[in-house]
Design a protein around this motif. Structure first.
Motif, PDB file in Angstrom:
ATOM      1  N   LYS A 115       0.831  -1.202   0.000  1.00 42.03           N
ATOM      2  CA  LYS A 115       0.000   0.000   0.000  1.00 42.03           C
ATOM      3  C   LYS A 115       0.870   1.258   0.000  1.00 42.03           C
ATOM      4  O   LYS A 115       1.421   1.650   1.033  1.00 42.03           O
ATOM      5  CB  LYS A 115      -0.919   0.016   1.217  1.00 42.03           C
ATOM      6  N   PRO A 116       1.013   1.928  -1.163  1.00 42.12           N
ATOM      7  CA  PRO A 116       1.739   3.216  -1.182  1.00 42.12           C
ATOM      8  C   PRO A 116       0.878   4.324  -0.582  1.00 42.12           C
ATOM      9  O   PRO A 116      -0.348   4.321  -0.714  1.00 42.12           O
ATOM     10  CB  PRO A 116       1.986   3.472  -2.677  1.00 42.12           C
ATOM     11  N   HIS A 117       1.526   5.289   0.075  1.00 42.24           N
ATOM     12  CA  HIS A 117       0.794   6.443   0.579  1.00 42.24           C
ATOM     13  C   HIS A 117       1.726   7.636   0.634  1.00 42.24           C
ATOM     14  O   HIS A 117       2.942   7.502   0.815  1.00 42.24           O
ATOM     15  CB  HIS A 117       0.184   6.160   1.959  1.00 42.24           C
ATOM     16  N   ARG A 118       1.136   8.815   0.480  1.00 49.77           N
ATOM     17  CA  ARG A 118       1.909  10.055   0.423  1.00 49.77           C
ATOM     18  C   ARG A 118       2.278  10.515   1.833  1.00 49.77           C
ATOM     19  O   ARG A 118       1.454  10.479   2.741  1.00 49.77           O
ATOM     20  CB  ARG A 118       1.119  11.147  -0.275  1.00 49.77           C
ATOM     21  N   GLN A 119       3.526  10.942   2.000  1.00 47.24           N
ATOM     22  CA  GLN A 119       3.995  11.468   3.274  1.00 47.24           C
ATOM     23  C   GLN A 119       3.825  12.981   3.302  1.00 47.24           C
ATOM     24  O   GLN A 119       3.425  13.607   2.316  1.00 47.24           O
ATOM     25  CB  GLN A 119       5.465  11.106   3.495  1.00 47.24           C
ATOM     26  N   GLN A 120       4.182  13.609   4.435  1.00 44.93           N
ATOM     27  CA  GLN A 120       4.054  15.056   4.561  1.00 44.93           C
ATOM     28  C   GLN A 120       4.992  15.789   3.626  1.00 44.93           C
ATOM     29  O   GLN A 120       4.684  16.875   3.151  1.00 44.93           O
ATOM     30  CB  GLN A 120       4.313  15.481   6.009  1.00 44.93           C
ATOM     31  N   ARG A 121       6.159  15.195   3.350  1.00 46.68           N
ATOM     32  CA  ARG A 121       7.097  15.830   2.435  1.00 46.68           C
ATOM     33  C   ARG A 121       6.512  15.825   1.031  1.00 46.68           C
ATOM     34  O   ARG A 121       6.098  14.778   0.541  1.00 46.68           O
ATOM     35  CB  ARG A 121       8.436  15.088   2.463  1.00 46.68           C
ATOM     36  N   PRO A 122       6.451  16.974   0.347  1.00 46.12           N
ATOM     37  CA  PRO A 122       5.824  17.035  -0.984  1.00 46.12           C
ATOM     38  C   PRO A 122       6.484  16.064  -1.957  1.00 46.12           C
ATOM     39  O   PRO A 122       7.703  15.999  -2.078  1.00 46.12           O
ATOM     40  CB  PRO A 122       6.048  18.497  -1.413  1.00 46.12           C
ATOM     41  N   TRP A 128       6.622   9.470  -1.422  1.00 45.96           N
ATOM     42  CA  TRP A 128       5.724   8.343  -1.221  1.00 45.96           C
ATOM     43  C   TRP A 128       6.435   7.251  -0.443  1.00 45.96           C
ATOM     44  O   TRP A 128       7.585   6.933  -0.694  1.00 45.96           O
ATOM     45  CB  TRP A 128       5.250   7.774  -2.567  1.00 45.96           C
ATOM     46  N   GLN A 129       5.729   6.690   0.536  1.00 41.52           N
ATOM     47  CA  GLN A 129       6.226   5.559   1.298  1.00 41.52           C
ATOM     48  C   GLN A 129       5.288   4.379   1.070  1.00 41.52           C
ATOM     49  O   GLN A 129       4.098   4.574   0.799  1.00 41.52           O
ATOM     50  CB  GLN A 129       6.284   5.895   2.788  1.00 41.52           C
ATOM     51  N   SER A 130       5.828   3.189   1.162  1.00 37.72           N
ATOM     52  CA  SER A 130       5.017   1.989   0.934  1.00 37.72           C
ATOM     53  C   SER A 130       4.961   1.166   2.209  1.00 37.72           C
ATOM     54  O   SER A 130       6.006   0.880   2.817  1.00 37.72           O
ATOM     55  CB  SER A 130       5.606   1.155  -0.209  1.00 37.72           C
ATOM     56  N   ASN A 131       3.746   0.772   2.587  1.00 38.91           N
ATOM     57  CA  ASN A 131       3.547  -0.155   3.696  1.00 38.91           C
ATOM     58  C   ASN A 131       3.289  -1.550   3.131  1.00 38.91           C
ATOM     59  O   ASN A 131       2.437  -1.722   2.254  1.00 38.91           O
ATOM     60  CB  ASN A 131       2.369   0.279   4.573  1.00 38.91           C
ATOM     61  N   VAL A 132       4.032  -2.512   3.621  1.00 39.27           N
ATOM     62  CA  VAL A 132       3.942  -3.890   3.131  1.00 39.27           C
ATOM     63  C   VAL A 132       3.428  -4.768   4.268  1.00 39.27           C
ATOM     64  O   VAL A 132       3.998  -4.750   5.370  1.00 39.27           O
ATOM     65  CB  VAL A 132       5.302  -4.384   2.613  1.00 39.27           C
ATOM     66  N   ALA A 176       7.690  -0.605   6.500  1.00 44.13           N
ATOM     67  CA  ALA A 176       7.544   0.745   5.955  1.00 44.13           C
ATOM     68  C   ALA A 176       8.755   1.009   5.073  1.00 44.13           C
ATOM     69  O   ALA A 176       9.879   1.142   5.567  1.00 44.13           O
ATOM     70  CB  ALA A 176       7.452   1.780   7.071  1.00 44.13           C
ATOM     71  N   LEU A 177       8.540   1.059   3.754  1.00 50.87           N
ATOM     72  CA  LEU A 177       9.641   1.168   2.787  1.00 50.87           C
ATOM     73  C   LEU A 177       9.722   2.581   2.222  1.00 50.87           C
ATOM     74  O   LEU A 177       8.699   3.168   1.837  1.00 50.87           O
ATOM     75  CB  LEU A 177       9.438   0.178   1.639  1.00 50.87           C
ATOM     76  N   ALA A 178      10.921   3.089   2.162  1.00 52.13           N
ATOM     77  CA  ALA A 178      11.170   4.346   1.470  1.00 52.13           C
ATOM     78  C   ALA A 178      11.060   4.113  -0.038  1.00 52.13           C
ATOM     79  O   ALA A 178      10.975   2.967  -0.496  1.00 52.13           O
ATOM     80  CB  ALA A 178      12.561   4.859   1.831  1.00 52.13           C
ATOM     81  N   PRO A 179      11.028   5.178  -0.863  1.00 54.71           N
ATOM     82  CA  PRO A 179      11.025   4.980  -2.316  1.00 54.71           C
ATOM     83  C   PRO A 179      12.185   4.096  -2.767  1.00 54.71           C
ATOM     84  O   PRO A 179      13.223   4.026  -2.102  1.00 54.71           O
ATOM     85  CB  PRO A 179      11.152   6.405  -2.863  1.00 54.71           C
ATOM     86  N   ARG A 180      12.009   3.446  -3.901  1.00 53.70           N
ATOM     87  CA  ARG A 180      12.951   2.420  -4.333  1.00 53.70           C
ATOM     88  C   ARG A 180      14.379   2.937  -4.411  1.00 53.70           C
ATOM     89  O   ARG A 180      15.315   2.285  -3.947  1.00 53.70           O
ATOM     90  CB  ARG A 180      12.520   1.870  -5.697  1.00 53.70           C
ATOM     91  N   GLU A 181      14.572   4.136  -5.018  1.00 54.27           N
ATOM     92  CA  GLU A 181      15.928   4.663  -5.172  1.00 54.27           C
ATOM     93  C   GLU A 181      16.586   4.887  -3.810  1.00 54.27           C
ATOM     94  O   GLU A 181      17.770   4.583  -3.616  1.00 54.27           O
ATOM     95  CB  GLU A 181      15.898   5.974  -5.961  1.00 54.27           C
ATOM     96  N   GLU A 182      15.820   5.387  -2.855  1.00 54.23           N
ATOM     97  CA  GLU A 182      16.379   5.648  -1.530  1.00 54.23           C
ATOM     98  C   GLU A 182      16.627   4.348  -0.771  1.00 54.23           C
ATOM     99  O   GLU A 182      17.641   4.201  -0.081  1.00 54.23           O
ATOM    100  CB  GLU A 182      15.439   6.568  -0.749  1.00 54.23           C
ATOM    101  N   HIS A 183      15.707   3.408  -0.903  1.00 50.03           N
ATOM    102  CA  HIS A 183      15.884   2.113  -0.234  1.00 50.03           C
ATOM    103  C   HIS A 183      17.142   1.411  -0.731  1.00 50.03           C
ATOM    104  O   HIS A 183      17.953   0.904   0.065  1.00 50.03           O
ATOM    105  CB  HIS A 183      14.656   1.240  -0.476  1.00 50.03           C
ATOM    106  N   ASP A 184      17.325   1.403  -2.059  1.00 48.46           N
ATOM    107  CA  ASP A 184      18.507   0.749  -2.630  1.00 48.46           C
ATOM    108  C   ASP A 184      19.789   1.476  -2.233  1.00 48.46           C
ATOM    109  O   ASP A 184      20.823   0.849  -1.967  1.00 48.46           O
ATOM    110  CB  ASP A 184      18.387   0.688  -4.152  1.00 48.46           C
ATOM    111  N   ALA A 185      19.723   2.829  -2.176  1.00 47.65           N
ATOM    112  CA  ALA A 185      20.913   3.601  -1.808  1.00 47.65           C
ATOM    113  C   ALA A 185      21.312   3.321  -0.362  1.00 47.65           C
ATOM    114  O   ALA A 185      22.503   3.172  -0.045  1.00 47.65           O
ATOM    115  CB  ALA A 185      20.651   5.088  -2.012  1.00 47.65           C
ATOM    116  N   ILE A 186      20.335   3.259   0.537  1.00 48.44           N
ATOM    117  CA  ILE A 186      20.632   2.964   1.950  1.00 48.44           C
ATOM    118  C   ILE A 186      21.242   1.574   2.080  1.00 48.44           C
ATOM    119  O   ILE A 186      22.245   1.375   2.778  1.00 48.44           O
ATOM    120  CB  ILE A 186      19.352   3.074   2.794  1.00 48.44           C
ATOM    121  N   ARG A 187      20.644   0.620   1.409  1.00 50.39           N
ATOM    122  CA  ARG A 187      21.105  -0.762   1.536  1.00 50.39           C
ATOM    123  C   ARG A 187      22.528  -0.910   1.009  1.00 50.39           C
ATOM    124  O   ARG A 187      23.382  -1.557   1.642  1.00 50.39           O
ATOM    125  CB  ARG A 187      20.154  -1.681   0.758  1.00 50.39           C
ATOM    126  N   ALA A 188      22.792  -0.270  -0.148  1.00 46.35           N
ATOM    127  CA  ALA A 188      24.127  -0.375  -0.724  1.00 46.35           C
ATOM    128  C   ALA A 188      25.170   0.304   0.153  1.00 46.35           C
ATOM    129  O   ALA A 188      26.273  -0.220   0.349  1.00 46.35           O
ATOM    130  CB  ALA A 188      24.129   0.232  -2.131  1.00 46.35           C
TER     131      ALA A 188
END
Length: 563
Positions: free
Chosen positions: A427-434, A437-441, A468-480
């Motif tokens: 379930k993606p949903h919009r955060q306060q930051r314009p 989008w964050q995704s709840n799994v 609670a997942l950050a956007p894909r680019e940010e999630h991959d950057a953190i993990r790497a």
């Protein structure tokens, strides 16, 4: 007072600029300087390597076209920088210009030149503070260094910050409130003394005549609260009198009066027709809280074990091995502004000036997931710094049940847990930051209920695990980055950042970096621009004389450690 003005006015004689080019060093000055300094000195080497640092034309927009001729601003600018090279006051700098041969050599003055009165330096700084380009002096020094070939577009840069103490004392809540009232009374006494004498009670002259200090205040929680609320009542009484229709209409415009009004709102409220002291939880956050009536921009902050009232300065320097390490950017903020909030500002400013390096070494405070994911694409810079570890209880346990232990398939929008169970909802949903989008799994309730390691994955008794997942680019950057920063090779490479701490130490010892000379953020910002320009001259001189970079200082006791 007439015409709606207030306070004492000092006579100001407007000056204008008659631009002139810096001249050559007079022959007699050059001859005497070389006899006095046969091996040279900083001022002589800077003049010979960079030429005149500034020209009057660089400051023509700061002066009007009419009025008596001003002292050449290029000379005032040089003296202002030399002040911070040697840690001098205005009076000492003016005296040095009159009597120092090396200073006259750098400025290109005759030996008989009488110099100027020290007050001219303060007036020149006022013009710089009003300037829309606060980094003007540092940018001009960097231009001269580029022209001399000592500064090229760097391959690497590093940034760090340190705290800056405001030039006012720290106050507790009682001191701050009462001192705000005392400051307003003093300002009103200077602006409308007769009106104030008729208005305030006679006992106020005893109560607020001296500086408010904690050792003079009541002891015990009850008496201190009573004193505080009594002060709040006095504030309301004064503010009500100021806004009375029969009072001079310009009284609310006095800055100390406006500061008193804001302080009262910060500290008090009215309940049942009585002034009440606010609970600490009901007070505004530190970012908006006024800490002193004499510097309304100073803020209280705690970072690690350090607490202070004032500001924060961020220094960025080059760090290439075969060139001098020069400061290319400096930014001063309120103390409550976090490091990560200025990373994008630094990149934008350096890119605009053509001095943005390909790699930027920073500490953890300057890095977040968005910057890791976007810095290379938006500015072409690799942000090298550690990302913080997973702070969830699963991540701290280190048993494989943190987010990094789950397999994420972004294309099919599914996740697989360490036990092999597949998620059932995304379930993606919009955060306060314009635009963020964050995704709840979510996982299946029955799978989680029957899982033998449920206690290591979730603490909920009935609900399944949720991610609670950050956007894909940010999630991959953190993990790497988390995987990379655990390697020895990355740690050795990242050790380059440590050198910027030596820059802060040098600024502290030579220029008083951690203590503001002036009141207010804009003047403190100018102080740090002058500090950066002075450190660049010091480092340029060290480079010209072949002085090696200083090594890390080691105590005598540490040197006794067995190999």
């Amino acid at each position: 007072m007439t015409g709606g003005t207030w306070g004492r006015e000092r006579e100001v004689i407007e000056v204008s600029l008659r631009p002139r080019l810096p001249g050559e060093v007079p022959a007699q000055t050059a001859e005497v300087a070389r006899l006095a300094f046969p091996k040279g000195c900083l001022c002589m080497r800077i003049r010979e390597a960079l030429g005149p640092l500034f020209a009057d034309q660089d400051f023509v927009d700061l002066f009007p076209q009419r009025g008596q001729p001003a002292w050449p601003p290029h000379q005032l600018a040089i003296v202002s920088v030399l002040q911070f090279v040697e840690g001098l006051s205005d009076r000492q700098a003016a005296a040095a210009l009159r009597g120092r041969i090396d200073w006259k050599f750098l400025l290109g003055l005759d030996l008989t030149d009488p110099g100027f009165d020290h007050s001219v330096l303060s007036e020149f700084r006022d013009r710089l503070v009003a300037d829309r380009a606060p980094r003007r002096l540092l940018d001009l020094v960097l231009d001269r260094l580029q022209e001399a070939g000592l500064l090229v577009r760097p391959g690497g840069q590093r940034t760090d910050s340190t705290h800056v103490l405001a030039t006012v004392r720290r106050l507790n809540r009682l001191e701050n409130t009462a001192e705000h009232l005392r400051a307003a009374l003093n300002a009103l006494a200077a602006a409308a003394g007769d009106w104030l004498q008729r208005t305030v009670p006679a006992d106020w002259f005893d109560r607020y005549q001296r500086r408010i200090e904690d050792y003079r205040l009541p002891r015990g929680e009850g008496p201190r609260r009573q004193y505080m609320e009594h002060t709040g009542e006095d504030c309301i009484r004064l503010l009500t009198a100021i806004n009375d229709p029969h009072a001079p209409s310009w009284l609310p415009q006095i800055p100390a009066v406006e500061a008193l009004r804001l302080c009262w709102i910060q500290e008090f409220f009215i309940a049942q027709d009585r002034v009440r002291m606010r609970d600490p939880k009901d007070m505004p956050p530190s970012r908006d809280r006024i800490e002193s009536p004499y510097d309304g921009e100073a803020r209280y902050c705690i970072k690690n074990a350090t607490e202070w009232s004032g500001y924060k300065v961020h220094l960025t320097e080059t760090c290439d091995a075969h060139s001098p390490h020069l400061i290319t950017h400096v930014v001063t903020t309120e103390a409550t502004v976090t490091d990560v909030e200025v990373t994008e500002t630094i990149h934008g400013a350096l890119e605009q000036s053509g001095l943005l390096a390909g790699e930027h070494f920073v500490d953890r405070g300057y890095v977040n997931a968005k910057l890791l994911a976007t810095s290379a694409g938006s500015h072409g810079v690799e942000l090298t710094g550690p990302i913080r570890h997973d702070i969830t209880w699963q991540g701290k346990a280190g048993e494989g049940f943190a987010i990094d232990g789950f397999l994420i398939d972004w294309d099919t929008r599914t996740a697989v847990c360490p036990q092999g169970h597949r998620s059932v909802r995304w379930k993606p949903h919009r955060q306060q930051r314009p635009g963020y989008w964050q995704s709840n799994v979510f996982f299946d309730r029955h799978d989680c209920a029957a899982c033998p390691v449920r206690s290591k994955c979730t603490r909920s008794k009935t609900e399944p695990r949720k991610l609670a997942l950050a956007p894909r680019e940010e999630h991959d950057a953190i993990r790497a980055r988390r995987q990379l920063q655990e390697t020895d090779q990355w740690r050795r490479h990242y050790a380059t950042r440590a050198g910027v701490e030596g820059t802060i130490a040098q600024g502290l010892r030579r220029c008083g970096l951690r203590r503001s000379r002036y009141i207010g953020l804009t003047k403190t910002r100018l102080q740090h621009v002058l500090t950066a320009a002075a450190l660049n001259l010091i480092r340029t001189d060290a480079w010209l004389t072949g002085t090696p970079f200083a090594s890390t200082r080691t105590s005598r006791f540490s040197r006794l450690r067995p190999a």
